[in-house]
Design a protein around this motif. Sequence first.
Motif, PDB file in Angstrom:
ATOM      1  N   PHE A   6      49.502  26.546  15.729  1.00  0.00           N
ATOM      2  CA  PHE A   6      48.458  25.735  16.359  1.00  0.00           C
ATOM      3  C   PHE A   6      48.593  24.299  15.880  1.00  0.00           C
ATOM      4  O   PHE A   6      48.769  24.061  14.683  1.00  0.00           O
ATOM      5  CB  PHE A   6      47.061  26.234  15.958  1.00  0.00           C
ATOM      6  N   ASP A   7      48.463  23.338  16.796  1.00  0.00           N
ATOM      7  CA  ASP A   7      48.373  21.926  16.421  1.00  0.00           C
ATOM      8  C   ASP A   7      46.909  21.621  16.159  1.00  0.00           C
ATOM      9  O   ASP A   7      46.065  21.756  17.055  1.00  0.00           O
ATOM     10  CB  ASP A   7      48.888  21.029  17.552  1.00  0.00           C
ATOM     11  N   VAL A   8      46.621  21.220  14.923  1.00  0.00           N
ATOM     12  CA  VAL A   8      45.248  20.974  14.501  1.00  0.00           C
ATOM     13  C   VAL A   8      45.197  19.589  13.856  1.00  0.00           C
ATOM     14  O   VAL A   8      46.084  19.265  13.065  1.00  0.00           O
ATOM     15  CB  VAL A   8      44.784  22.045  13.479  1.00  0.00           C
ATOM     16  N   PHE A  19      39.197  25.081  10.546  1.00  0.00           N
ATOM     17  CA  PHE A  19      40.035  26.040  11.271  1.00  0.00           C
ATOM     18  C   PHE A  19      40.325  27.252  10.389  1.00  0.00           C
ATOM     19  O   PHE A  19      40.173  28.401  10.814  1.00  0.00           O
ATOM     20  CB  PHE A  19      41.336  25.356  11.712  1.00  0.00           C
ATOM     21  N   ILE A  25      42.703  33.241  20.328  1.00  0.00           N
ATOM     22  CA  ILE A  25      41.655  32.227  20.383  1.00  0.00           C
ATOM     23  C   ILE A  25      40.991  32.139  19.010  1.00  0.00           C
ATOM     24  O   ILE A  25      40.519  33.142  18.480  1.00  0.00           O
ATOM     25  CB  ILE A  25      40.611  32.574  21.462  1.00  0.00           C
ATOM     26  N   THR A  83      37.907  30.265  17.287  1.00  0.00           N
ATOM     27  CA  THR A  83      36.691  29.523  17.596  1.00  0.00           C
ATOM     28  C   THR A  83      36.209  28.809  16.341  1.00  0.00           C
ATOM     29  O   THR A  83      35.909  29.452  15.335  1.00  0.00           O
ATOM     30  CB  THR A  83      35.593  30.477  18.102  1.00  0.00           C
ATOM     31  N   GLU A 133      33.061  22.866  17.721  1.00  0.00           N
ATOM     32  CA  GLU A 133      34.288  22.246  18.231  1.00  0.00           C
ATOM     33  C   GLU A 133      34.823  23.057  19.395  1.00  0.00           C
ATOM     34  O   GLU A 133      34.306  24.117  19.719  1.00  0.00           O
ATOM     35  CB  GLU A 133      35.375  22.225  17.152  1.00  0.00           C
ATOM     36  N   ARG A 134      35.927  22.561  19.925  1.00  0.00           N
ATOM     37  CA  ARG A 134      36.621  23.315  20.964  1.00  0.00           C
ATOM     38  C   ARG A 134      37.313  24.515  20.332  1.00  0.00           C
ATOM     39  O   ARG A 134      37.557  24.537  19.136  1.00  0.00           O
ATOM     40  CB  ARG A 134      37.643  22.443  21.672  1.00  0.00           C
ATOM     41  N   SER A 135      37.627  25.491  21.146  1.00  0.00           N
ATOM     42  CA  SER A 135      38.396  26.637  20.672  1.00  0.00           C
ATOM     43  C   SER A 135      39.881  26.304  20.755  1.00  0.00           C
ATOM     44  O   SER A 135      40.315  25.619  21.670  1.00  0.00           O
ATOM     45  CB  SER A 135      38.111  27.867  21.530  1.00  0.00           C
ATOM     46  N   TYR A 136      40.635  26.796  19.801  1.00  0.00           N
ATOM     47  CA  TYR A 136      42.081  26.625  19.799  1.00  0.00           C
ATOM     48  C   TYR A 136      42.700  27.870  20.419  1.00  0.00           C
ATOM     49  O   TYR A 136      42.344  28.986  20.055  1.00  0.00           O
ATOM     50  CB  TYR A 136      42.592  26.430  18.368  1.00  0.00           C
ATOM     51  N   ARG A 137      43.632  27.687  21.361  1.00  0.00           N
ATOM     52  CA  ARG A 137      44.241  28.797  22.093  1.00  0.00           C
ATOM     53  C   ARG A 137      45.760  28.671  22.070  1.00  0.00           C
ATOM     54  O   ARG A 137      46.286  27.581  22.287  1.00  0.00           O
ATOM     55  CB  ARG A 137      43.781  28.795  23.549  1.00  0.00           C
ATOM     56  N   GLU A 138      46.412  29.793  21.842  1.00  0.00           N
ATOM     57  CA  GLU A 138      47.878  29.847  21.896  1.00  0.00           C
ATOM     58  C   GLU A 138      48.301  31.202  22.457  1.00  0.00           C
ATOM     59  O   GLU A 138      47.657  32.217  22.201  1.00  0.00           O
ATOM     60  CB  GLU A 138      48.508  29.661  20.520  1.00  0.00           C
TER      61      GLU A 138
END
Length: 144
Positions: A84-86, A94, A117, A119, A123-128
């Motif tokens: 994930f790019d954070v 995260f 996902i 959460t 913030e927004r959720s991170y998805r890959e």
Amino acid sequence: MPHEALPSTQSAVFAIEVMAARHGHSVRTSHDIGRDQTFAGLVGADEPGGIPHEALVEITGPPEVTVRLFVHDEAVVTVDTIAFDVPRDGVPAFLNSVWTGLVHLKQRVFPPSCTMIVTVPGERSYREAVTLYTLTPWLARKLR
């Protein structure tokens, strides 16, 4: 929700170590300081903070987590083979979400796909995307 600013790689490493200790994980860190081929001279030596500092933080699992911190507020967090790019300031939040169970895999039948996902509250959720080849036992337990 705004995060505490992490102005340097060292401050980010410290925040990650504190978060990992809070959740009972041990940490091993490798530092890359100075000009090297991965840095490619993005900052001049005469500029403030001109010595580039990158770090690789390896955190015991489950899940296995690595955090690669780059010079310009960038970070790549890999959770059980899924990267994930954070933003650097968001890495502690995260990781907290990963370790408190705010992770799940969403699977679709048609078209067939699987998405991890993470959460992060406020913030927004991170998805890959997750493939059959990257599915680990820890990830399989997160399937919905």
